[in-house]
Design a protein around this motif. Structure first.
Motif, short mmCIF file in Angstrom:
data_model
loop_
_atom_site.label_atom_id
_atom_site.label_comp_id
_atom_site.label_asym_id
_atom_site.label_seq_id
_atom_site.Cartn_x
_atom_site.Cartn_y
_atom_site.Cartn_z
N ARG A 1 -2.02 -1.86 -7.96
CA ARG A 1 -1.22 -0.76 -8.48
C ARG A 1 -0.91 0.26 -7.39
NH1 ARG A 1 -3.60 3.91 -12.26
NH2 ARG A 1 -4.77 4.06 -10.32
N ASP A 2 -1.89 0.54 -6.54
CA ASP A 2 -1.68 1.51 -5.46
C ASP A 2 -0.66 0.99 -4.45
OD1 ASP A 2 -3.48 3.30 -6.54
OD2 ASP A 2 -5.18 2.39 -5.49
N LEU A 3 -0.74 -0.31 -4.14
CA LEU A 3 0.21 -0.89 -3.19
C LEU A 3 1.63 -0.91 -3.76
CD1 LEU A 3 -1.90 -3.85 -1.75
CD2 LEU A 3 -1.28 -1.71 -0.61
N LEU A 4 1.74 -1.21 -5.05
CA LEU A 4 3.06 -1.17 -5.69
C LEU A 4 3.62 0.24 -5.66
CD1 LEU A 4 2.42 -3.53 -8.74
CD2 LEU A 4 3.97 -3.97 -6.81
N ALA A 5 2.77 1.22 -5.90
CA ALA A 5 3.23 2.61 -5.85
C ALA A 5 3.71 2.97 -4.45
CB ALA A 5 2.08 3.54 -6.28
N LEU A 6 2.98 2.51 -3.44
CA LEU A 6 3.38 2.77 -2.05
C LEU A 6 4.73 2.11 -1.74
CD1 LEU A 6 2.82 3.88 0.75
CD2 LEU A 6 1.47 1.82 1.22
N ARG A 7 4.91 0.88 -2.23
CA ARG A 7 6.19 0.20 -2.01
C ARG A 7 7.32 0.95 -2.69
NH1 ARG A 7 5.70 -6.24 -2.85
NH2 ARG A 7 7.95 -5.94 -2.64
N GLU B 1 8.50 0.16 -9.25
CA GLU B 1 8.64 -0.96 -8.31
C GLU B 1 8.75 -2.29 -9.05
OE1 GLU B 1 9.06 -2.96 -4.72
OE2 GLU B 1 9.27 -0.84 -5.24
N LEU B 2 7.93 -2.46 -10.07
CA LEU B 2 8.00 -3.69 -10.86
C LEU B 2 9.33 -3.79 -11.61
CD1 LEU B 2 4.39 -3.71 -12.35
CD2 LEU B 2 5.31 -5.33 -10.68
N ARG B 3 9.80 -2.66 -12.13
CA ARG B 3 11.05 -2.66 -12.87
C ARG B 3 12.23 -3.04 -11.98
NH1 ARG B 3 10.12 1.68 -15.26
NH2 ARG B 3 11.27 3.15 -13.96
N LEU C 1 12.31 -5.25 -9.90
CA LEU C 1 12.31 -6.70 -9.81
C LEU C 1 12.41 -7.36 -11.18
CD1 LEU C 1 9.47 -7.06 -7.15
CD2 LEU C 1 11.93 -7.37 -6.76
N GLY C 2 12.61 -6.54 -12.20
CA GLY C 2 12.69 -7.09 -13.55
C GLY C 2 11.35 -7.47 -14.12
N LEU C 3 10.27 -6.90 -13.59
CA LEU C 3 8.92 -7.23 -14.04
C LEU C 3 8.34 -6.10 -14.86
CD1 LEU C 3 7.57 -8.73 -10.69
CD2 LEU C 3 8.51 -9.96 -12.65
N LEU C 4 7.37 -6.44 -15.69
CA LEU C 4 6.72 -5.47 -16.55
C LEU C 4 5.35 -5.12 -15.99
CD1 LEU C 4 7.48 -7.07 -20.03
CD2 LEU C 4 8.66 -5.12 -18.99
N PRO C 5 4.84 -3.93 -16.29
CA PRO C 5 3.46 -3.60 -15.92
C PRO C 5 2.49 -4.59 -16.56
CG PRO C 5 4.66 -1.64 -16.59
CD PRO C 5 5.54 -2.81 -16.94
N ARG D 1 9.63 -11.92 -3.43
CA ARG D 1 9.27 -10.54 -3.73
C ARG D 1 8.61 -10.43 -5.10
NH1 ARG D 1 14.19 -6.73 -3.30
NH2 ARG D 1 12.53 -5.23 -3.80
N ALA D 2 9.16 -11.17 -6.07
CA ALA D 2 8.60 -11.12 -7.42
C ALA D 2 7.20 -11.73 -7.44
CB ALA D 2 9.51 -11.85 -8.40
#
Length: 211
Positions: free
Chosen positions: A147-153, A189-191, A193-197, A133-134
């Motif tokens: 960015r749009d796909l992450l927003a949709l997720r 969505e990134l957060r 998973l512990g991820l940053l923009p 996933r990450a």
């Protein structure tokens, strides 16, 4: 494999190390138990060794006296029979060793099934799932339309109470293409998973260290 956020990455590393220590400790315990059970095979080893030695000696004597006139054949037969009995004794010792070896293996496997099963069936799938996933999120983060796909997720997967903090009518704002809403959803969505923009990755000490 690891989060962009230092606190989450440290927790993941510590968990991985603890899992490795857990596996090592149980494998060592299994080896110790196996060795302990195998001590029961010592009488069988001695019986095998003694029986084989006696059988060889009797067979040698039988061969030497076989040529003695009159009684040589009869004596050789007696010693041959005794040699056969000694070999049967050695065979019993071998069987006892095989039984103990099978028992030691069975006990060791039974001992390791649960602790290693936890690792293989619980920890490893979760770890692989996170990594996949990450990796997908990182790929989206770096792509033009990601960015749009992450927003949709985020709209699909994140809890409603977290979505309404971004915008009370977050779905409409996303459909309208509101930049701040899309950015906030992607970051959410990134957060998770512990991820940053993407714009913050270069400033992350974890990212600089890994790079």
């Amino acid at each position: 494999m690891y989060s962009d956020r230092a606190s989450t990455a440290v927790r993941q590393v510590v968990t991985d190390v603890l899992v490795l220590v857990w596996v090592y400790a149980w494998v060592r315990a299994g080896m110790w138990v196996h060795g302990l059970v195998m001590r029961l095979a010592v009488p069988g080893q001695k019986l095998d060794s003694a029986g084989t030695g006696i059988a060889d000696n009797l067979a040698e004597v039988s061969g030497k006296i076989d040529g003695v006139p009159i009684v040589g054949g009869e004596l050789a037969g007696m010693f041959g029979d005794a040699s056969g009995a000694a070999r049967s004794l050695a065979g019993a010792g071998q069987q006892q060793q095989e039984v103990v070896a099978d028992l030691a293996t069975a006990i060791t496997v039974a001992l390791l099934v649960f602790p290693l099963g936890l690792v293989l069936l619980v920890w490893l799938p979760l770890r692989v799932r996170y990594a996949r996933r990450a990796a997908a999120a990182v790929a989206l983060r770096g792509s033009p339309g990601g960015r749009d796909l992450l927003a949709l997720r985020a709209l699909t997967n994140r809890p409603l109470r977290r979505l309404v903090r971004i915008d009370p009518d977050v779905a409409r704002s996303w459909r309208d293409g509101d930049e701040s809403t899309v950015d906030a959803l992607a970051a959410l969505e990134l957060r998770s998973l512990g991820l940053l923009p993407a714009e913050r990755v270069e400033r992350s000490p974890v990212s600089r260290t890994v790079g």
